[in-house]
Design a protein around this motif. Structure first.
Motif, PDB file in Angstrom:
ATOM      1  N   GLU A 100       1.436 -30.248 -18.846  1.00  0.00           N
ATOM      2  CA  GLU A 100       0.675 -31.229 -19.604  1.00  0.00           C
ATOM      3  C   GLU A 100       0.684 -30.851 -21.081  1.00  0.00           C
ATOM      4  O   GLU A 100       0.198 -29.779 -21.464  1.00  0.00           O
ATOM      5  CB  GLU A 100      -0.763 -31.315 -19.109  1.00  0.00           C
ATOM      6  CG  GLU A 100      -1.575 -32.382 -19.827  1.00  0.00           C
ATOM      7  CD  GLU A 100      -2.994 -32.502 -19.321  1.00  0.00           C
ATOM      8  OE1 GLU A 100      -3.858 -32.979 -20.090  1.00  0.00           O
ATOM      9  OE2 GLU A 100      -3.255 -32.108 -18.170  1.00  0.00           O
ATOM     10  N   ILE A 101       1.275 -31.718 -21.889  1.00  0.00           N
ATOM     11  CA  ILE A 101       1.381 -31.490 -23.334  1.00  0.00           C
ATOM     12  C   ILE A 101       0.755 -32.670 -24.053  1.00  0.00           C
ATOM     13  O   ILE A 101       1.265 -33.787 -23.986  1.00  0.00           O
ATOM     14  CB  ILE A 101       2.857 -31.323 -23.758  1.00  0.00           C
ATOM     15  CG1 ILE A 101       3.526 -30.194 -22.970  1.00  0.00           C
ATOM     16  CG2 ILE A 101       2.942 -31.060 -25.259  1.00  0.00           C
ATOM     17  CD1 ILE A 101       5.014 -30.053 -23.241  1.00  0.00           C
ATOM     18  N   ARG A 102      -0.387 -32.424 -24.665  1.00  0.00           N
ATOM     19  CA  ARG A 102      -1.123 -33.460 -25.406  1.00  0.00           C
ATOM     20  C   ARG A 102      -1.319 -34.730 -24.569  1.00  0.00           C
ATOM     21  O   ARG A 102      -1.046 -35.842 -25.014  1.00  0.00           O
ATOM     22  CB  ARG A 102      -0.413 -33.769 -26.725  1.00  0.00           C
ATOM     23  CG  ARG A 102      -0.456 -32.613 -27.728  1.00  0.00           C
ATOM     24  CD  ARG A 102       0.192 -32.982 -29.047  1.00  0.00           C
ATOM     25  NE  ARG A 102       1.632 -33.145 -28.915  1.00  0.00           N
ATOM     26  CZ  ARG A 102       2.502 -32.133 -28.936  1.00  0.00           C
ATOM     27  NH1 ARG A 102       2.072 -30.894 -29.080  1.00  0.00           N
ATOM     28  NH2 ARG A 102       3.795 -32.370 -28.814  1.00  0.00           N
ATOM     29  N   GLY A 103      -1.759 -34.514 -23.337  1.00  0.00           N
ATOM     30  CA  GLY A 103      -2.115 -35.640 -22.474  1.00  0.00           C
ATOM     31  C   GLY A 103      -0.977 -36.263 -21.699  1.00  0.00           C
ATOM     32  O   GLY A 103      -1.194 -37.146 -20.882  1.00  0.00           O
ATOM     33  N   LYS A 104       0.262 -35.809 -21.921  1.00  0.00           N
ATOM     34  CA  LYS A 104       1.414 -36.351 -21.198  1.00  0.00           C
ATOM     35  C   LYS A 104       2.039 -35.262 -20.340  1.00  0.00           C
ATOM     36  O   LYS A 104       1.961 -34.069 -20.669  1.00  0.00           O
ATOM     37  CB  LYS A 104       2.451 -36.911 -22.176  1.00  0.00           C
ATOM     38  CG  LYS A 104       1.971 -38.118 -22.984  1.00  0.00           C
ATOM     39  CD  LYS A 104       3.077 -38.653 -23.877  1.00  0.00           C
ATOM     40  CE  LYS A 104       2.606 -39.869 -24.667  1.00  0.00           C
ATOM     41  NZ  LYS A 104       3.694 -40.421 -25.528  1.00  0.00           N
ATOM     42  N   LEU A 105       2.685 -35.648 -19.241  1.00  0.00           N
ATOM     43  CA  LEU A 105       3.303 -34.705 -18.321  1.00  0.00           C
ATOM     44  C   LEU A 105       4.811 -34.625 -18.550  1.00  0.00           C
ATOM     45  O   LEU A 105       5.486 -35.662 -18.658  1.00  0.00           O
ATOM     46  CB  LEU A 105       3.023 -35.110 -16.872  1.00  0.00           C
ATOM     47  CG  LEU A 105       1.544 -35.144 -16.464  1.00  0.00           C
ATOM     48  CD1 LEU A 105       1.416 -35.525 -14.991  1.00  0.00           C
ATOM     49  CD2 LEU A 105       0.870 -33.801 -16.734  1.00  0.00           C
ATOM     50  N   TYR A 106       5.320 -33.400 -18.622  1.00  0.00           N
ATOM     51  CA  TYR A 106       6.745 -33.148 -18.843  1.00  0.00           C
ATOM     52  C   TYR A 106       7.282 -32.277 -17.709  1.00  0.00           C
ATOM     53  O   TYR A 106       6.655 -31.288 -17.318  1.00  0.00           O
ATOM     54  CB  TYR A 106       6.971 -32.451 -20.182  1.00  0.00           C
ATOM     55  CG  TYR A 106       6.629 -33.303 -21.387  1.00  0.00           C
ATOM     56  CD1 TYR A 106       7.623 -33.952 -22.113  1.00  0.00           C
ATOM     57  CD2 TYR A 106       5.299 -33.467 -21.800  1.00  0.00           C
ATOM     58  CE1 TYR A 106       7.316 -34.738 -23.217  1.00  0.00           C
ATOM     59  CE2 TYR A 106       4.984 -34.247 -22.908  1.00  0.00           C
ATOM     60  CZ  TYR A 106       5.990 -34.880 -23.603  1.00  0.00           C
ATOM     61  OH  TYR A 106       5.678 -35.662 -24.696  1.00  0.00           O
TER      62      TYR A 106
END
Length: 371
Positions: free
Chosen positions: A350-356
């Motif tokens: 989770e990076i700044r609210g998004k999933l990678y």
């Protein structure tokens, strides 16, 4: 509170370094740029001012026996001139610090025969380590001397490290020093402690000597082609090599088994050491978490503290992460439950609210000579 400065601070200023606060010190984070410095160490030779690290001289008749209680590794098998990477353990098996113990042998002073040793510790834990060691060794006739402020410590790292340093060294053939061996040599008229150790994954040396000689050595190495490097490149280099950073990848609440440092525990070679029974129980019961390597599968760089998820459920946290200058991929370390720690396991960061997307990979991420 004012930050400490190493004896090489003025040379770093002259060299155009950019500085950051680090563990109470004002340290160079980069000179010509992180990527250029990183590449210099991987392909030629770079040099680091690591004078901020703690440096303890230890001496006493019962030194080895006393130290054996504090670490899980068998220091008794060291011969003079050898060193051991190990960890100081607390009462519940947590890691107080990761250190290198250098065995210097036995000195004769009158009727006394003292074992001599040297300990290099992390800058952030110098005071904590000193208090722990003094509390456990001081009552056993061991003399501790803190020489952290008295000496310069340089790391000369890279495939050309030996060829660059050797012309400046007298009375010591560096080719005779194997990995984790150390000796004494003369450098620019001063006696120096020289060890074949480092924190980059490359061949190299760590050299300790007095401040004036240290300043001369820095200038001489630079004139010989060594590239000045800062803490930024040191961090990316150590992470590529899968090396731990204390305070992020391990701490007082992390055991060596969880941190992937079980190889430091010499179970059959030692009768007893702090928290041995706790670690034996943890090994028998199985780990609830373990440190693994992660590789991002696209855009996004995992950083310290970012959550790790599987199918949308949080399962762990990133401890260290960066964009590898050599691999040109984002890599990271993270603690995950054994169920999700197998190589190939798909996870999300989770990076700044998004999933990678990312996946578990083998460590180290890089080995010398790999391009």
């Amino acid at each position: 509170m004012a930050l400490h400065r190493t004896p090489l601070y003025d040379l770093a200023v002259t060299g155009g370094a950019k500085f950051v606060p680090f563990s109470g010190w004002e340290m160079a984070v980069q000179y010509r740029g992180l990527k250029a410095e990183h590449q210099a160490v991987r392909t030629a030779v770079g040099m680091f001012d690591i004078s901020h690290m703690g440096k303890f001289q230890l001496a006493g008749k019962n030194l080895i026996a006393a130290m054996q209680k504090l670490v899980p590794s068998n220091l008794g098998r060291l011969t003079p001139g050898q060193a051991q990477y190990t960890v100081l353990l607390n009462d519940h098996g947590g890691i107080i610090d990761d250190v290198i113990y250098y065995h210097q042998g036995i000195s004769q002073s009158g009727s006394l025969r003292d074992h001599q040793g040297f300990l290099i510790v992390n800058a952030a834990t110098t005071q904590k380590d000193w208090a722990w060691l003094a509390g456990h060794l001081g009552t056993q006739g061991i003399t501790l001397t803190d020489v952290s402020q008295d000496n310069v410590l340089l790391a000369i790292q890279g495939p050309k490290a030996a060829a660059t340093l050797q012309p400046l060294v007298k009375n010591l053939d560096l080719s005779t020093l194997k990995l984790f061996n150390h000796g004494q040599g003369e450098i620019l008229g001063a006696m120096a402690f020289i060890a074949r150790t480092g924190y980059t994954g490359e061949d190299g040396f760590e050299v300790m000597l007095n401040p004036v000689a240290g300043q001369k050595l820095w200038a001489a190495l630079q004139a010989a082609g060594a590239v000045p490097c800062g803490l930024g490149a040191r961090d990316t280099l150590r992470l590529e090599a899968g090396l731990h950073l204390y305070g992020q990848d391990m701490d007082d609440d992390t055991t060596p088994l969880e941190a992937g440092l079980g190889w430091l525990i010499h179970w059959s070679e030692k009768d007893d050491f702090i928290a041995k029974e706790i670690l034996q129980a943890q090994k028998a019961e199985g780990l609830k978490r373990r440190l693994v390597g992660l590789e991002m599968q696209g855009r996004g760089i995992a950083r310290h503290g970012y959550p790790v998820l599987v199918s949308g459920t949080p399962v762990g946290v990133v401890t260290s992460g960066t964009l590898s200058p050599i691999l040109e991929k984002a890599i990271a370390l993270a603690y995950l439950p054994p169920t999700f720690s197998q190589v190939g396991q798909a996870v999300e960061i989770e990076i700044r609210g998004k999933l990678y997307p990312a996946r578990v990979v083998k460590k180290p991420f890089y080995r010398p000579g790999q391009q």
